[in-house]
Design a protein around this motif. Sequence first.
Motif, PDB file in Angstrom:
ATOM      1  N   PHE A 155      -7.580   1.889   4.233  1.00  0.00           N
ATOM      2  CA  PHE A 155      -6.413   2.102   3.724  1.00  0.00           C
ATOM      3  C   PHE A 155      -6.592   2.614   2.050  1.00  0.00           C
ATOM      4  O   PHE A 155      -7.257   1.861   1.688  1.00  0.00           O
ATOM      5  N   ASP A 156      -5.853   3.623   0.994  1.00  0.00           N
ATOM      6  CA  ASP A 156      -5.859   3.663  -0.636  1.00  0.00           C
ATOM      7  C   ASP A 156      -4.997   2.546  -0.802  1.00  0.00           C
ATOM      8  O   ASP A 156      -4.922   2.205  -2.062  1.00  0.00           O
ATOM      9  N   LYS A 157      -3.973   2.940  -0.205  1.00  0.00           N
ATOM     10  CA  LYS A 157      -2.565   1.628  -0.313  1.00  0.00           C
ATOM     11  C   LYS A 157      -1.857   1.040   0.952  1.00  0.00           C
ATOM     12  O   LYS A 157      -1.721   1.481   2.334  1.00  0.00           O
ATOM     13  N   ILE A 158      -1.620   0.317   0.598  1.00  0.00           N
ATOM     14  CA  ILE A 158      -1.297  -0.681   2.260  1.00  0.00           C
ATOM     15  C   ILE A 158       0.461  -1.630   1.399  1.00  0.00           C
ATOM     16  O   ILE A 158       0.859  -2.068   0.894  1.00  0.00           O
ATOM     17  N   LEU A 159       1.322  -0.996   1.940  1.00  0.00           N
ATOM     18  CA  LEU A 159       2.815  -0.996   1.430  1.00  0.00           C
ATOM     19  C   LEU A 159       3.114  -1.705   2.400  1.00  0.00           C
ATOM     20  O   LEU A 159       2.862  -2.091   3.746  1.00  0.00           O
ATOM     21  N   THR A 160       3.700  -2.841   1.855  1.00  0.00           N
ATOM     22  CA  THR A 160       4.916  -4.090   2.691  1.00  0.00           C
ATOM     23  C   THR A 160       5.585  -4.482   1.392  1.00  0.00           C
ATOM     24  O   THR A 160       5.868  -3.978   0.664  1.00  0.00           O
TER      25      THR A 160
END
Length: 535
Positions: A155-160
């Motif tokens: 993934f280009d972005k991992i949001l958490t």
Amino acid sequence: MIYMKKILWTLLLLAFSLSAFSQSYFEDGLTSEWHRGRRDELRKLMPANSVAVFFNNPVKNRTNDVDYIYHPNTDFFYLTGFREPNAVLIVFSEERQINGEMSEELIFVQNRDARAEMWNGKRLGVEGMMSELGFEDALLNSEFAAKSGINLQDFDKILTFSLSEAIEESSTNLPLIQMVDEFKNATAYPDKLNEVSAQVYKMIESSDLETSDRVVQMLKRYSSQYPDMMQDPLVSSFMNADSPEKRMMVKEEIPEQKLDISSLGDMMGILREVKTAEEIVMLKKAVRISAVGQVEVMKAAKVGMTEREIQGVHEFIYKRYGAEELGYPSIVGGGNNGCILHYIENDKRDLTDRLLLMDLGAEWRGYTADVTRTIPISGEFNAEEKAIYELVYQAQEAGIALSKPGTTFQDIDAAGRKIIDDGLAKLGIIKKGEGHMYFPHGTSHHIGLDVHDRGTYDVLKEGVVFTIEPGIYIPEGSDCDPKWWGIAVRIEDDILVTKDGNINLSGDAPRTIAAIEEMMRHPSVLEEWVLPEID
């Protein structure tokens, strides 16, 4: 023989350990379709080729082998309706092929366990997640790393969210701890990454030539509270650069990060700020129950009662209507105790003829009210109490009148604060234009799944539900005439913003001096409830 008895007794205690996370799923609560719709709305806000990872709350220990009643993370509940620990939700921005099948999301949950369920209540398990909460792809939490089929590096972005806070170690929380550790390993989660460091980097990244001076001033305020941030060479270089152009050069040195622990909070704030029709139903019920509690206490309150007795009346009303919880610890402060903003001890006995400040809220199907009334325990306000109460009431009226789409939170705060400042000066409590601490808090906040709910705190929009709660608090020993000492007044109502204006959802609870005094003359249904004396 004695040794064997000790072993058996220890095992028995373990068997009766009160983990307190049995689940309640209400027929009149939010539907699985509603929660699915919230996940769909989140996907619309996520950047392309991104993944959002939500861990549910850990179980918190109260003492020894007794845990606190479990409360899910409110973002997690908002998106799933799930109320069990040791769970992870993964939402993809677009459908992805996982283990040979297309999927938009995955949820990992604890397994069914007949013995555990006998003590702590039914678990949904994988099958229940699909049949009752509408998930198409559910797995056991033991499969989080080994069998999920997800490579987070794709993934280009991992949001958490920030995972810097340690999870309380216990056998109950072990599956969650293992999943968090596996996630950190898979994302190379930096040891020093936390909400403060993420916010600081975000401020720097959002700066430009025109705004960098302002950003530096904000960072200086941050550094006084969090001095460790100055140990970051990039932050230090940005703050010490002697021109906007040099700051932009430092900004360019910030490495591109896949892991993002700040943007997901902003997205959830956008989603949760404006309530859907279904949420408004829940909030209206919570608020009306809370307002009835205020009314019944006005009837029941008498000189000589205790703060805890008053608290008990409120909370009995909540339970009588079927509210499952309190939205927050009850605040019941008599006299000078009302000047303590978050006073929750409620242990004052023998209330006399002073004011009683009561800030309480019922939780209905996860949604919490927040209603405050201030009453004279004797049934009548004296002259000084009337003067202060009227100022707070007029400040609140000014805020309510402004409550419509397009108004800012700052507009409402400024209108009420001016009335209070001018009024205190007129009463001789402060000098005109003098700063003071008699109104030390903000006027408004969102309510919803949290009493201080997520939101953008920008302009009011149709469907926003928020509080208006001006207050004046004059502690004993204040620099004013002692006749004002110990007076504390807060009036708080829950306001629904409509297309053309607003509705006061807590308006059933009297707010004016005359209406409160009149309500306090009514008999209480509790007057005939006489309990035996206990030595």
